[in-house]
Design a protein around this motif. Structure first.
Motif, PDB file in Angstrom:
ATOM      1  N   PRO A 104     -19.636 -37.179   2.116  1.00 22.99           N
ATOM      2  CA  PRO A 104     -18.243 -36.787   2.413  1.00 22.99           C
ATOM      3  C   PRO A 104     -17.880 -35.402   1.913  1.00 22.99           C
ATOM      4  CG  PRO A 104     -18.338 -39.026   1.550  1.00 22.99           C
ATOM      5  CD  PRO A 104     -19.712 -38.443   1.376  1.00 22.99           C
ATOM      6  N   TYR A 107     -17.765 -32.313   4.233  1.00 19.52           N
ATOM      7  CA  TYR A 107     -16.724 -32.222   5.256  1.00 19.52           C
ATOM      8  C   TYR A 107     -15.357 -31.904   4.659  1.00 19.52           C
ATOM      9  CZ  TYR A 107     -20.364 -34.669   7.840  1.00 19.52           C
ATOM     10  OH  TYR A 107     -21.563 -35.020   8.414  1.00 19.52           O
ATOM     11  N   PHE A 108     -15.315 -31.654   3.352  1.00 25.41           N
ATOM     12  CA  PHE A 108     -14.025 -31.431   2.710  1.00 25.41           C
ATOM     13  C   PHE A 108     -13.340 -30.162   3.231  1.00 25.41           C
ATOM     14  CE2 PHE A 108     -11.716 -29.351  -0.834  1.00 25.41           C
ATOM     15  CZ  PHE A 108     -10.633 -30.216  -0.890  1.00 25.41           C
ATOM     16  N   ALA A 111     -12.308 -30.324   6.912  1.00 30.20           N
ATOM     17  CA  ALA A 111     -11.159 -31.222   7.110  1.00 30.20           C
ATOM     18  C   ALA A 111      -9.867 -30.560   6.662  1.00 30.20           C
ATOM     19  CB  ALA A 111     -11.386 -32.520   6.337  1.00 30.20           C
ATOM     20  N   SER A 138      -3.068 -37.102   3.794  1.00 37.06           N
ATOM     21  CA  SER A 138      -4.501 -36.949   4.034  1.00 37.06           C
ATOM     22  C   SER A 138      -5.186 -36.105   2.960  1.00 37.06           C
ATOM     23  CB  SER A 138      -4.741 -36.337   5.411  1.00 37.06           C
ATOM     24  OG  SER A 138      -4.107 -35.067   5.506  1.00 37.06           O
ATOM     25  N   VAL A 142      -8.607 -37.215   1.034  1.00 38.42           N
ATOM     26  CA  VAL A 142      -9.850 -36.449   1.163  1.00 38.42           C
ATOM     27  C   VAL A 142     -10.361 -36.020  -0.210  1.00 38.42           C
ATOM     28  CG1 VAL A 142     -10.856 -34.323   2.054  1.00 38.42           C
ATOM     29  CG2 VAL A 142      -9.337 -35.674   3.493  1.00 38.42           C
ATOM     30  N   VAL A 146     -13.971 -37.004  -2.003  1.00 34.20           N
ATOM     31  CA  VAL A 146     -14.912 -35.983  -2.470  1.00 34.20           C
ATOM     32  C   VAL A 146     -15.265 -36.211  -3.935  1.00 34.20           C
ATOM     33  CG1 VAL A 146     -15.191 -33.531  -2.920  1.00 34.20           C
ATOM     34  CG2 VAL A 146     -14.219 -34.288  -0.764  1.00 34.20           C
TER      35      VAL A 146
END
Length: 205
Positions: A104, A107-108, A111, A138, A142, A146
């Motif tokens: 994950p 993709y921080f 995003a 969100s 997120v 992370v």
């Protein structure tokens, strides 16, 4: 009483009729060059700088070529060019462990970038209020994902390095893996040598 011996007159410097020694090497048509001349031809000409400006220019070109060679070696993961924090089999294992998985953390940043772009779109008022709500909720979600992923990566890599490389130092190895897992794959340095799943990156021909 004493007889006088007869002496046969001989020439002081006899001249042979035919000289069997060849005057030159057949087929060449020219005398054999001296050793110094032959060595001089083999030596490549060296262009020395004529002034200080020219010397600085040549030095800058050599330094630029050295930097390019070092950067290419670092991108390939060549141990000779890596910084101390990237050297060693433990760090190489940590990089490959992270690069062989989709985590994950990588993709921080994308995003966050997408969420910010969406929040700046001039939607109608009802839609915009929904977008702002999603944006507000969100980001914390997120960030929590992370952080959880980073702690998992750090602990897992540290455990596996301790099993596979008992003689290697574990200092900073977990943080090293966690930081790499939070980077976009294309921006990782040194470049990944394995694909997600563990297969080696195909070499460019």
């Amino acid at each position: 009483m004493f007889r006088r011996r007869s002496q046969t007159p001989t020439a002081d410097s006899p001249v042979p009729v035919d000289d069997p020694k060849p005057q030159g090497t057949p087929g060449k048509g020219r005398p054999t060059p001296k050793r110094s001349e032959a060595q001089g031809r083999r030596r490549s000409p060296v262009t020395a700088p004529t002034n200080r400006k020219e010397a600085y220019r040549l030095q800058r070109e050599r330094d630029r070529a050295t930097r390019v060679r070092q950067r290419e070696g670092m991108l390939r993961g060549d141990e000779r060019y890596l910084q101390p924090r990237d050297r060693g089999p433990a760090r190489k294992f940590a990089r490959d462990w992270v690069d062989s998985r989709r985590l994950p953390g990588q993709y921080f940043l994308p995003a966050v970038f997408v969420i910010m772009l969406v929040s700046m779109v001039p939607f109608p008022v009802p839609v915009r209020s929904v977008v702002l709500l999603v944006y507000t909720l969100s980001l914390p979600v997120v960030m929590v994902l992370v952080l959880v992923s980073s702690f998992y990566v750090a602990g897992r890599v540290r455990k596996e390095v301790a099993e596979k490389f008992p003689d290697e130092s574990l200092k900073g190895i977990g943080f090293y893996a966690a930081m790499r897992s939070s980077q976009i794959r294309r921006l990782r340095f040194p470049k990944p040598t394995v694909l997600p799943g563990g297969k080696p990156v195909p070499s460019k021909s």
